[in-house]
Scaffold this active site. Structure first.
Site, PDB file in Angstrom:
ATOM      1  N   LYS A 178      14.896   4.658 -17.006  1.00 21.65           N
ATOM      2  CA  LYS A 178      14.516   6.089 -17.019  1.00 21.65           C
ATOM      3  C   LYS A 178      14.716   6.713 -15.645  1.00 21.65           C
ATOM      4  CE  LYS A 178      10.532   5.920 -14.669  1.00 21.65           C
ATOM      5  NZ  LYS A 178      10.130   6.750 -13.528  1.00 21.65           N
ATOM      6  N   THR A 184       9.603  11.783 -16.160  1.00 22.93           N
ATOM      7  CA  THR A 184      10.392  11.731 -14.923  1.00 22.93           C
ATOM      8  C   THR A 184      11.552  12.713 -14.934  1.00 22.93           C
ATOM      9  OG1 THR A 184       9.822   9.388 -15.024  1.00 22.93           O
ATOM     10  CG2 THR A 184      11.228  10.041 -13.255  1.00 22.93           C
ATOM     11  N   ARG A 235       1.638  -4.270   4.956  1.00 18.48           N
ATOM     12  CA  ARG A 235       2.292  -5.181   5.912  1.00 18.48           C
ATOM     13  C   ARG A 235       2.141  -4.744   7.364  1.00 18.48           C
ATOM     14  NH1 ARG A 235       8.713  -3.709   5.080  1.00 18.48           N
ATOM     15  NH2 ARG A 235       8.462  -1.447   5.044  1.00 18.48           N
ATOM     16  N   GLU A 271      14.048   4.555  -6.687  1.00 16.40           N
ATOM     17  CA  GLU A 271      14.466   3.292  -7.312  1.00 16.40           C
ATOM     18  C   GLU A 271      15.737   3.432  -8.147  1.00 16.40           C
ATOM     19  OE1 GLU A 271      13.339   0.591  -6.349  1.00 16.40           O
ATOM     20  OE2 GLU A 271      11.189   0.279  -6.600  1.00 16.40           O
ATOM     21  N   ALA A 276       0.839  -1.207   0.000  1.00 23.23           N
ATOM     22  CA  ALA A 276       0.000   0.000   0.000  1.00 23.23           C
ATOM     23  C   ALA A 276       0.865   1.244   0.000  1.00 23.23           C
ATOM     24  CB  ALA A 276      -0.945  -0.024   1.193  1.00 23.23           C
TER      25      ALA A 276
HETATM   26  N1  LIG Z   1       4.693   6.589  -6.779  1.00 24.35           N
HETATM   27  C1  LIG Z   1       4.558   6.639  -8.105  1.00 24.35           C
HETATM   28  O1  LIG Z   1       4.094   7.657  -8.648  1.00 24.35           O
HETATM   29  C2  LIG Z   1       4.929   5.463  -8.946  1.00 24.35           C
HETATM   30  C3  LIG Z   1       5.643   4.394  -8.435  1.00 24.35           C
HETATM   31  N2  LIG Z   1       5.973   3.349  -9.238  1.00 24.35           N
HETATM   32  C4  LIG Z   1       6.746   2.232  -8.727  1.00 24.35           C
HETATM   33  O2  LIG Z   1       6.021   1.568  -7.713  1.00 24.35           O
HETATM   34  C5  LIG Z   1       6.930   0.929  -6.822  1.00 24.35           C
HETATM   35  C6  LIG Z   1       6.519   1.256  -5.400  1.00 24.35           C
HETATM   36  O3  LIG Z   1       6.644   2.657  -5.271  1.00 24.35           O
HETATM   37  P1  LIG Z   1       5.682   3.551  -4.380  1.00 24.35           P
HETATM   38  O4  LIG Z   1       4.355   2.914  -4.221  1.00 24.35           O
HETATM   39  O5  LIG Z   1       5.730   4.908  -4.900  1.00 24.35           O
HETATM   40  O6  LIG Z   1       6.478   3.476  -2.999  1.00 24.35           O
HETATM   41  P2  LIG Z   1       6.176   4.130  -1.609  1.00 24.35           P
HETATM   42  O7  LIG Z   1       7.453   4.656  -1.115  1.00 24.35           O
HETATM   43  O8  LIG Z   1       5.018   5.054  -1.660  1.00 24.35           O
HETATM   44  O9  LIG Z   1       5.735   2.877  -0.728  1.00 24.35           O
HETATM   45  C7  LIG Z   1       6.459   1.701  -0.668  1.00 24.35           C
HETATM   46  C8  LIG Z   1       5.540   0.683  -0.043  1.00 24.35           C
HETATM   47  O10 LIG Z   1       6.142  -0.592  -0.055  1.00 24.35           O
HETATM   48  C9  LIG Z   1       5.941  -1.180   1.214  1.00 24.35           C
HETATM   49  N3  LIG Z   1       7.003  -2.138   1.457  1.00 24.35           N
HETATM   50  C10 LIG Z   1       8.315  -1.909   1.562  1.00 24.35           C
HETATM   51  N4  LIG Z   1       8.972  -3.049   1.791  1.00 24.35           N
HETATM   52  C11 LIG Z   1       8.030  -4.024   1.842  1.00 24.35           C
HETATM   53  C12 LIG Z   1       8.065  -5.403   2.068  1.00 24.35           C
HETATM   54  N5  LIG Z   1       9.218  -6.047   2.273  1.00 24.35           N
HETATM   55  N6  LIG Z   1       6.918  -6.097   2.064  1.00 24.35           N
HETATM   56  C13 LIG Z   1       5.769  -5.471   1.843  1.00 24.35           C
HETATM   57  N7  LIG Z   1       5.647  -4.152   1.627  1.00 24.35           N
HETATM   58  C14 LIG Z   1       6.782  -3.446   1.634  1.00 24.35           C
HETATM   59  C15 LIG Z   1       5.989  -0.016   2.179  1.00 24.35           C
HETATM   60  O11 LIG Z   1       5.374  -0.382   3.386  1.00 24.35           O
HETATM   61  P3  LIG Z   1       5.513   0.540   4.701  1.00 24.35           P
HETATM   62  O12 LIG Z   1       4.619   1.729   4.445  1.00 24.35           O
HETATM   63  O13 LIG Z   1       5.032  -0.345   5.785  1.00 24.35           O
HETATM   64  O14 LIG Z   1       6.965   0.920   4.814  1.00 24.35           O
HETATM   65  C16 LIG Z   1       5.206   1.017   1.393  1.00 24.35           C
HETATM   66  O15 LIG Z   1       3.826   0.871   1.590  1.00 24.35           O
HETATM   67  C17 LIG Z   1       8.333   1.455  -7.171  1.00 24.35           C
HETATM   68  O16 LIG Z   1       9.023   0.485  -7.897  1.00 24.35           O
HETATM   69  C18 LIG Z   1       8.046   2.655  -8.064  1.00 24.35           C
HETATM   70  O17 LIG Z   1       9.064   2.873  -9.030  1.00 24.35           O
HETATM   71  C19 LIG Z   1       5.603   3.317 -10.530  1.00 24.35           C
HETATM   72  C20 LIG Z   1       4.893   4.337 -11.081  1.00 24.35           C
HETATM   73  C21 LIG Z   1       4.499   5.485 -10.329  1.00 24.35           C
HETATM   74  O1  LIG Z   2       7.666   6.140 -12.219  1.00 27.61           O
HETATM   75  C1  LIG Z   2       7.171   7.214 -11.969  1.00 27.61           C
HETATM   76  C2  LIG Z   2       6.424   7.998 -12.968  1.00 27.61           C
HETATM   77  O2  LIG Z   2       6.122   7.248 -14.099  1.00 27.61           O
HETATM   78  C3  LIG Z   2       7.370   7.804 -10.637  1.00 27.61           C
HETATM   79  O3  LIG Z   2       8.613   8.343 -10.608  1.00 27.61           O
HETATM   80  P1  LIG Z   2       9.403   8.548  -9.235  1.00 27.61           P
HETATM   81  O4  LIG Z   2       9.585   7.189  -8.629  1.00 27.61           O
HETATM   82  O5  LIG Z   2      10.663   9.213  -9.645  1.00 27.61           O
HETATM   83  O6  LIG Z   2       8.555   9.444  -8.376  1.00 27.61           O
END
Ligand SMILES: NC(=O)C1=CN([C@@H]2O[C@H](COP(=O)(O)OP(=O)(O)OC[C@H]3O[C@@H](n4cnc5c(N)ncnc54)[C@H](OP(=O)(O)O)[C@@H]3O)[C@@H](O)[C@H]2O)C=CC1
Ligand SMILES: O=C(CO)COP(=O)(O)O
Length: 318
Positions: A183, A240, A30, A268, A8
């Site tokens: 990227k 990005t 989690r 990342e 989440a």
């Molecule tokens: N945010 C965005 O705009 C975008 C993100 N992404 C990709 O999505 C992926 C996740 O990013 P994002 O959602 O932004 O990350 P966030 O930083 O918002 O959240 C990461 C989440 O992962 C959870 N987490 C971390 N470690 C574990 C684990 N071992 N088991 C279960 N849950 C875990 C964290 O839980 P807790 O809160 O408990 O620490 C947290 O909820 C990345 O690879 C990112 O590149 C792709 C496109 C857009």
């Molecule tokens: O992947 C993303 C946009 O497509 C989100 O980028 P960031 O992880 O740099 O915030």
């Protein structure tokens, strides 16, 4: 049939909100305290402040609640993915597992499809990637993404599309994954340029040469050129490298300007720069920008030395 989203974070929550326009969605986190807070407030203030969780979205701390879900979206950060999959392999094997993470696993050099296939050989692996900020998706702003699966999957494409989330499908999982992973590395570099006040012209040069690096590695690893030219490559690179909403870009700005950066923020591109540099060396591919970013993230080189090193490379044909 309920779709499950595991993790989440900002992106998992945003996708869950969007998919809930179409039917029931289960969102697993989690941390039980975090789940209780989301159930009570119907918001994810920790990771995606401002967005409201719709009624048909159920939040749970019990991962086994996803046992009955055929389609499962994985929203955990890339460097946590391998362990997460092996810990939950019994639950996840046999399902359609859609990775929503962007990066290359530092421990193995693998992308998420390979990680899924290694941990859950009976699962069907897919990748959802492309230009999209979680906050935009959660607000219902129009977004287009790439859904990659080794076998053509129009059914999955239809299942995961919503009125505001338009998915294009491909069978090129390598290209889709590498576009999304690489990227982020170039976005850090673009941020460094802006943070160090090197100008918009330098950023355009870096994006272009960075895109050349992305293509070089991706082609070597079997990606198709059109995938890199599409949403998951060029599209996400442009987004990005130019938006302050990007954490990778903002991290780069902090590196370039010498400012502090919150270590709790998911960036990342930092680990991926290191993984990519190893991969490129192993395949004999020249990726000077990625190598500089890996060195900058590891504080092995200063910004001015990195710029000098890039500009003093031998002159060559474009
Ligand atoms: N945010 C965005 O705009 C975008 C993100 N992404 C990709 O999505 C992926 C996740 O990013 P994002 O959602 O932004 O990350 P966030 O930083 O918002 O959240 C990461 C989440 O992962 C959870 N987490 C971390 N470690 C574990 C684990 N071992 N088991 C279960 N849950 C875990 C964290 O839980 P807790 O809160 O408990 O620490 C947290 O909820 C990345 O690879 C990112 O590149 C792709 C496109 C857009
Ligand atoms: O992947 C993303 C946009 O497509 C989100 O980028 P960031 O992880 O740099 O915030």
């Amino acid at each position: 049939m309920t779709i499950a989203v595991l993790g989440a974070g900002a992106f998992g929550t945003a996708l869950a909100i969007s998919l809930a326009q179409r039917g029931p969605v289960l969102l697993w986190a989690r941390d039980a305290a975090h789940v209780a807070e989301m159930q009570e407030s119907r918001r994810n203030t920790r990771r995606l402040p401002g967005a409201v969780l719709p009624e048909c979205l159920t939040v749970t701390a019990e991962i086994t609640d996803a046992a009955g879900c055929e389609v499962v979206l994985l929203g955990v950060p890339m460097q946590k993915m391998g362990r997460f999959l092996s810990e939950n392999a019994a639950l996840l094997d046999g399902k359609v597992l859609v990775s929503c993470s962007k990066g290359i696993d530092l421990a193995t050099g693998r992308g998420s499809v390979e990680l899924i296939e290694a941990a859950c050989p009976g699962a069907r692996a897919a990748v959802l990637t492309g230009p999209s900020f979680a906050a935009d998706i959660a607000r219902g702003l129009p977004t287009a993404l790439t859904l990659a699966c080794r076998t053509d999957s129009p059914g999955l494409q239809a299942r995961l599309s919503t009125p505001t989330l338009r998915l294009y499908r491909t069978t090129d999982t390598i290209g889709a994954e590498l576009g999304g992973a690489l990227k982020n590395v170039i976005a850090i570099a673009a941020g460094v340029v802006i943070g160090a006040n090197l100008g918009d012209s330098a950023r355009a040069a870096l994006m272009t040469r960075g895109f050349a690096e992305m293509n070089r590695l991706a082609m070597k690893l079997g990606a198709r050129p059109e995938t890199l030219m599409g949403l998951s490559g060029f599209g996400d690179l442009v987004l990005t490298c130019t938006s302050l909403q990007s954490r990778n870009f903002r991290y780069g700005i902090a590196l370039g300007s010498g400012a502090d950066f919150d270590p709790g923020v998911t960036v990342e591109g930092a680990a991926t720069a290191k993984a990519v540099t190893r991969l490129a060396q192993g395949h004999g591919i020249d990726m000077p920008i990625a190598a500089m970013i890996a060195a900058l993230c590891a504080r092995e080189i200063s910004v001015s030395d990195a710029v000098t090193a890039l500009l003093s490379r031998p002159l060559k044909e474009e």
